[in-house]
Design a protein around this motif. Structure first.
Motif, PDB file in Angstrom:
ATOM      1  N   ASP A 148      97.008  60.318 -12.439  1.00 18.09           N
ATOM      2  CA  ASP A 148      95.830  60.213 -12.883  1.00 18.09           C
ATOM      3  C   ASP A 148      95.652  58.464 -12.735  1.00 18.09           C
ATOM      4  O   ASP A 148      96.039  57.655 -13.341  1.00 18.09           O
ATOM      5  N   SER A 150      92.314  57.560 -12.669  1.00 19.60           N
ATOM      6  CA  SER A 150      90.656  57.682 -12.920  1.00 19.60           C
ATOM      7  C   SER A 150      90.381  56.217 -13.530  1.00 19.60           C
ATOM      8  O   SER A 150      89.051  56.086 -13.793  1.00 19.60           O
ATOM      9  N   GLY A 151      91.175  55.303 -13.710  1.00 21.88           N
ATOM     10  CA  GLY A 151      90.585  54.072 -14.392  1.00 21.88           C
ATOM     11  C   GLY A 151      90.145  53.839 -15.884  1.00 21.88           C
ATOM     12  O   GLY A 151      90.241  54.922 -16.477  1.00 21.88           O
ATOM     13  N   THR A 152      89.363  52.951 -16.078  1.00 23.92           N
ATOM     14  CA  THR A 152      88.824  52.913 -17.454  1.00 23.92           C
ATOM     15  C   THR A 152      87.244  52.312 -17.417  1.00 23.92           C
ATOM     16  O   THR A 152      86.758  52.342 -18.493  1.00 23.92           O
ATOM     17  N   ARG A 301      88.505  50.539 -22.393  1.00 26.97           N
ATOM     18  CA  ARG A 301      89.632  51.494 -22.725  1.00 26.97           C
ATOM     19  C   ARG A 301      89.734  52.754 -22.254  1.00 26.97           C
ATOM     20  O   ARG A 301      88.944  53.238 -21.551  1.00 26.97           O
ATOM     21  N   PRO A 302      90.877  53.274 -22.040  1.00 27.84           N
ATOM     22  CA  PRO A 302      91.278  54.642 -21.350  1.00 27.84           C
ATOM     23  C   PRO A 302      90.623  55.702 -21.986  1.00 27.84           C
ATOM     24  O   PRO A 302      90.603  55.895 -23.356  1.00 27.84           O
ATOM     25  N   ASP A 303      90.234  56.716 -21.182  1.00 30.08           N
ATOM     26  CA  ASP A 303      89.767  58.180 -21.696  1.00 30.08           C
ATOM     27  C   ASP A 303      90.979  59.111 -21.614  1.00 30.08           C
ATOM     28  O   ASP A 303      91.121  59.267 -20.294  1.00 30.08           O
ATOM     29  N   THR A 304      91.595  59.449 -22.464  1.00 33.57           N
ATOM     30  CA  THR A 304      92.742  60.417 -22.409  1.00 33.57           C
ATOM     31  C   THR A 304      92.335  61.776 -22.704  1.00 33.57           C
ATOM     32  O   THR A 304      93.270  62.657 -22.992  1.00 33.57           O
ATOM     33  N   ILE A 355     100.506  58.219 -14.932  1.00 36.76           N
ATOM     34  CA  ILE A 355      99.132  57.538 -14.903  1.00 36.76           C
ATOM     35  C   ILE A 355      99.177  56.073 -14.593  1.00 36.76           C
ATOM     36  O   ILE A 355     100.472  55.401 -14.604  1.00 36.76           O
ATOM     37  N   LYS A 359      94.242  52.533 -15.688  1.00 38.95           N
ATOM     38  CA  LYS A 359      94.319  53.423 -16.874  1.00 38.95           C
ATOM     39  C   LYS A 359      95.720  53.039 -17.333  1.00 38.95           C
ATOM     40  O   LYS A 359      95.929  53.438 -18.587  1.00 38.95           O
ATOM     41  N   SER A 360      96.838  52.930 -16.556  1.00 38.86           N
ATOM     42  CA  SER A 360      98.180  52.817 -17.097  1.00 38.86           C
ATOM     43  C   SER A 360      98.375  51.547 -17.982  1.00 38.86           C
ATOM     44  O   SER A 360      99.192  51.308 -18.964  1.00 38.86           O
ATOM     45  N   GLY A 362      95.855  50.903 -20.184  1.00 37.65           N
ATOM     46  CA  GLY A 362      95.275  51.061 -21.408  1.00 37.65           C
ATOM     47  C   GLY A 362      94.173  49.814 -21.831  1.00 37.65           C
ATOM     48  O   GLY A 362      93.368  49.778 -20.935  1.00 37.65           O
TER      49      GLY A 362
END
Length: 432
Positions: A148, A150-152, A301-304, A355, A359-360, A362
């Protein structure tokens, strides 16, 4: 029986670099990108000039793949985000060919035939990646592993100091924006409030100050949550990145020259219509009045949500991968040092899922593109069974010359994380 491919979510710098490493290792990759082209998030801040030179913006495996296709490596200067896409990310996506699928949104990731609760046989099942394309067609893709990246970028923080939208922020409509403006002329003769302490905010303030010079009726107020300001303006000569140091120095001079009004210790609580303009109120009751527009640049902030059926381990405070949280925590992290970057630290309870990239990290404001490149190199080596390479740390980070991230409530103290260490741009964290 052939194994399913490795699915990479996001065709940004880290996602495309991961695909290049996978191809070099002889592993099939599919990159899924919801945008219409490579580096879709980067394109949204394409007008911003990066403060890293070209030689620090190109992943090693990606460079080898491109040079094998006759690509000429850029060597000098500091590109804009648009240049980075045009001269590197777009050619890289082209070299990867049909492995990259655009306008494809990942809606969820799970294990085949296993929801989050089921343990029996879980580890032997492939991943199932649910997608939907631009025409609304739904699909399921089998994967041996999932990265993943996908960034933030899609989830900017609100301007409310408590982490939630300030009162009235949700209904403020177009009066509040969360990106560095492409065109500042729309604010000529108006009062603009910039909220934030990172390089995104600094860049916005500098652009707006030019407008103040050309249109004397324009006013710019810059609101910081912290009281101490030294860290905001960077490390000066101690910063290994001259362009980043110059950015902070220039912003400080603008304040000293009176082109920008700096308000410190201002933690936004509310915004409401005051007739001639918005009134923005701090938690201590102070106000900034007659505001035509607010530019909130307070991080991401990340979308989980797409990971709800996977077993993942995130730090409860930072929402970063738990294995690297202690190394990047702005309350603990020493300046210029990030030790944990590899597959071992990024491993999740869900074997084969990682991740990577911004995104890792956060909500932590210390991510560097070089860190992301090292992450994907190590993770791909792990997936290929080269555990010696996966365990090796090849990352060397420069000194930032600045301390004082969040070590204390008002942002003072040392050594905390730098205000922002994204060396690939002056704007907000890049998408994966």
């Amino acid at each position: 029986m052939s194994l399913p491919p490795v699915v990479v979510i996001g065709a940004g710098p880290q996602g495309l670099a991961a695909a290049a490493h996978l191809r070099e290792r002889g592993l099939e990759a599919i990159v899924l990108e919801r945008g219409s082209g490579p580096g879709a998030a980067v394109s949204e801040w394409g007008h911003v000039r990066l403060f890293s030179p070209w030689d620090e913006l190109i992943d090693a495996a990606a460079g080898r793949l491109l040079e094998g296709a006759g690509w000429t490596r850029p060597t000098a200067g500091y590109p804009t985000g648009a240049n980075w896409v045009q001269r590197y990310l777009a050619p890289l996506a082209s070299a990867l060919g049909d492995s990259v699928r655009f306008r494809t949104t990942v809606t969820g990731v799970s294990r085949s035939g296993r929801d989050k609760v089921v343990t029996a046989g879980r580890a032997t099942q492939p991943f199932i990646v649910h997608t939907i394309d631009a025409q609304g067609h739904e699909d399921r893709i089998l994967a041996r592993a999932v990265l993943d990246a996908s960034g933030t970028w899609s989830q900017p923080n609100p301007m409310g100091a408590d982490g939630l939208p300030a009162l009235g922020e949700r209904t403020a409509g177009e009066r509040v924006s969360y990106r560095i403006p492409t065109d500042v002329e729309q604010f000529a003769g108006r009062h603009v409030l910039v909220v934030g302490a990172g390089h995104s905010a600094i860049h916005a303030v500098i652009r707006l100050s030019d407008l103040v010079r050309r249109h004397p009726g324009t006013a710019v107020t810059w609101a910081l949550r912290r009281v101490a300001t030294d860290a905001v303006f960077g490390g000066g000569e101690a910063d290994d990145l001259a362009e980043r140091a110059a950015l902070g120095t220039r912003a400080k001079q603008l304040v000293e020259d009176g082109l920008v009004t700096l308000v410190t210790g201002f933690r936004v609580a509310a915004i409401h219509d005051g007739g001639s303009g918005a009134i923005v109120t701090a938690e201590d009751g102070r106000t900034v009045t007659d505001v035509a527009h607010v530019i909130a640049l307070t991080g991401f902030r990340p979308d989980t949500s797409i990971l709800s059926e996977l077993r993942i381990d995130l730090d409860p405070a930072l929402e970063a991968v738990a294995g690297i949280a202690d190394e990047i925590d702005p309350h603990l992290h020493s300046c210029g040092t990030v030790a944990a970057t590899g597959a071992r630290q990024l491993t999740q309870p869900e074997a084969g899922f990682f991740i990577v990239g911004a995104k890792s990290y956060g909500r932590a404001p210390t991510f560097l593109a070089l860190t992301g490149y090292e992450q994907v190199r190590s993770v791909v080596a792990h997936l290929a069974g080269d555990h010696e390479s996966a365990a090796r740390n090849e990352l060397v980070l420069p000194e930032t010359g600045v301390c004082g991230g969040s070590a204390s409530f008002d942002g003072g103290g040392c050594c905390a994380a730098p205000v922002l260490q994204i060396r690939t741009r002056e704007s907000a964290p890049m998408g994966g």
